[in-house]
Design an enzyme around this catalytic site. Structure first.
Site, mmCIF file in Angstrom:
data_model
loop_
_atom_site.group_PDB
_atom_site.id
_atom_site.type_symbol
_atom_site.label_atom_id
_atom_site.label_comp_id
_atom_site.label_asym_id
_atom_site.label_seq_id
_atom_site.Cartn_x
_atom_site.Cartn_y
_atom_site.Cartn_z
ATOM 1 N N GLY A 90 5.097 -12.210 3.630
ATOM 2 C CA GLY A 90 5.426 -10.825 3.936
ATOM 3 C C GLY A 90 4.308 -10.176 4.729
ATOM 4 O O GLY A 90 3.135 -10.559 4.597
ATOM 5 N N CYS A 116 -2.563 -11.498 -0.738
ATOM 6 C CA CYS A 116 -2.271 -10.610 0.388
ATOM 7 C C CYS A 116 -3.051 -11.095 1.607
ATOM 8 O O CYS A 116 -4.235 -11.436 1.486
ATOM 9 C CB CYS A 116 -2.689 -9.181 0.028
ATOM 10 S SG CYS A 116 -2.413 -7.994 1.357
ATOM 11 N N LEU A 117 -2.397 -11.099 2.756
ATOM 12 C CA LEU A 117 -3.057 -11.544 3.988
ATOM 13 C C LEU A 117 -4.250 -10.648 4.341
ATOM 14 O O LEU A 117 -5.145 -11.073 5.057
ATOM 15 C CB LEU A 117 -2.055 -11.559 5.144
ATOM 16 C CG LEU A 117 -0.912 -12.584 5.015
ATOM 17 C CD1 LEU A 117 0.136 -12.340 6.084
ATOM 18 C CD2 LEU A 117 -1.449 -13.999 5.091
ATOM 19 N N HIS A 120 2.543 -1.355 0.617
ATOM 20 C CA HIS A 120 1.650 -1.219 1.777
ATOM 21 C C HIS A 120 1.999 0.032 2.586
ATOM 22 O O HIS A 120 1.109 0.674 3.160
ATOM 23 C CB HIS A 120 1.799 -2.430 2.718
ATOM 24 C CG HIS A 120 0.899 -3.580 2.393
ATOM 25 N ND1 HIS A 120 -0.464 -3.470 2.393
ATOM 26 C CD2 HIS A 120 1.174 -4.879 2.079
ATOM 27 C CE1 HIS A 120 -1.005 -4.658 2.095
ATOM 28 N NE2 HIS A 120 -0.029 -5.524 1.890
ATOM 29 N N HIS A 171 5.603 -5.610 -2.967
ATOM 30 C CA HIS A 171 4.259 -5.696 -2.383
ATOM 31 C C HIS A 171 4.227 -5.059 -0.989
ATOM 32 O O HIS A 171 3.344 -4.250 -0.676
ATOM 33 C CB HIS A 171 3.854 -7.168 -2.330
ATOM 34 C CG HIS A 171 2.513 -7.440 -1.727
ATOM 35 N ND1 HIS A 171 1.474 -7.985 -2.437
ATOM 36 C CD2 HIS A 171 2.036 -7.237 -0.470
ATOM 37 C CE1 HIS A 171 0.420 -8.108 -1.638
ATOM 38 N NE2 HIS A 171 0.737 -7.667 -0.441
ATOM 39 N N GLU A 172 5.219 -5.413 -0.152
ATOM 40 C CA GLU A 172 5.218 -4.915 1.236
ATOM 41 C C GLU A 172 5.516 -3.419 1.287
ATOM 42 O O GLU A 172 4.907 -2.677 2.070
ATOM 43 C CB GLU A 172 6.214 -5.680 2.095
ATOM 44 C CG GLU A 172 5.943 -7.180 2.213
ATOM 45 C CD GLU A 172 4.495 -7.525 2.526
ATOM 46 O OE1 GLU A 172 3.831 -6.777 3.275
ATOM 47 O OE2 GLU A 172 4.021 -8.539 1.985
ATOM 48 N N GLN A 215 -0.694 -3.457 8.205
ATOM 49 C CA GLN A 215 -1.586 -4.627 8.218
ATOM 50 C C GLN A 215 -1.918 -5.083 9.636
ATOM 51 O O GLN A 215 -2.857 -5.858 9.828
ATOM 52 C CB GLN A 215 -0.950 -5.793 7.454
ATOM 53 C CG GLN A 215 -0.885 -5.553 5.943
ATOM 54 C CD GLN A 215 -0.291 -6.756 5.238
ATOM 55 O OE1 GLN A 215 0.917 -6.916 5.200
ATOM 56 N NE2 GLN A 215 -1.142 -7.620 4.720
HETATM 57 ZN ZN ZN Z 1 -0.212 -7.474 1.372
#
Ligand code: ZN
Length: 170
Positions: free
Chosen positions: A46, A89-90, A135, A131-132, A51
């Protein structure tokens, strides 16, 4: 299409409440295409627009059939059950935490042309939706994690993943 740079924890883009998308134009389509390419390149499941430094309510989520769902102005309209599991998380590379999320989540969103649709999923994809979408409100999972993994636990987890990958290769 082009790869975009993923910002890391500490970048102020990750702390902002993103604005809704109002124009479903080429610029949005390019953003979505780039985000999908960046997601695939990163090996994640995701990615949210903040991000990649864009403060708009846009994210992409890969489901367990490896289809990438584009979500514009998404909101969670129903949630059911509970799951507690590992999350990463990226934007927080090399760290993992234990997070409790709903088990089933229903999302209403718009597609790249502004058409409203609903999507429901469970387990890991439901976790990813939560999660997304968080953000987009400036929240990182580390803020809601039950706890973060210790270095020893992380090493053990990486060892298990490597073993699983070796098994897949056989
Ligand atoms: Zn994330």
């Amino acid at each position: 299409m082009a790869l975009r740079t993923i910002v890391k924890q500490g970048d102020e883009c990750l702390q902002k409440v993103c604005r809704p998308v109002t124009e479903f134009n080429d610029r949005l389509h390019t953003l979505l295409d780039d985000m999908k390419e960046t997601l695939i390149d990163s090996g994640g499941v995701g990615l949210a627009a903040p991000q990649v430094g864009v403060l708009r309510r846009v994210c992409v989520v890969m489901n367990e059939d490896e289809e990438i769902i584009e979500l514009v102005n998404p909101e969670i309209i129903a949630a059911e059950g509970e799951q507690t599991g590992l999350e990463g998380c990226l934007s927080v590379p090399g760290r993992y935490g234990i997070v409790t999320r709903p088990y089933v989540v229903r999302v209403r969103a718009q597609d790249r042309d502004g058409n409203t649709f609903e999507v429901e999923d469970e387990d890991l994809t439901a976790r990813c939706f939560c999660h997304e979408l968080a953000h987009l409100d400036g929240q990182l999972y580390v803020e809601v994690a039950d706890r973060m993994l210790s270095d020893e636990e992380l090493e053990e987890y990486i060892r298990q993943m490597e073993e699983e990958m070796e098994e897949d290769e056989d």
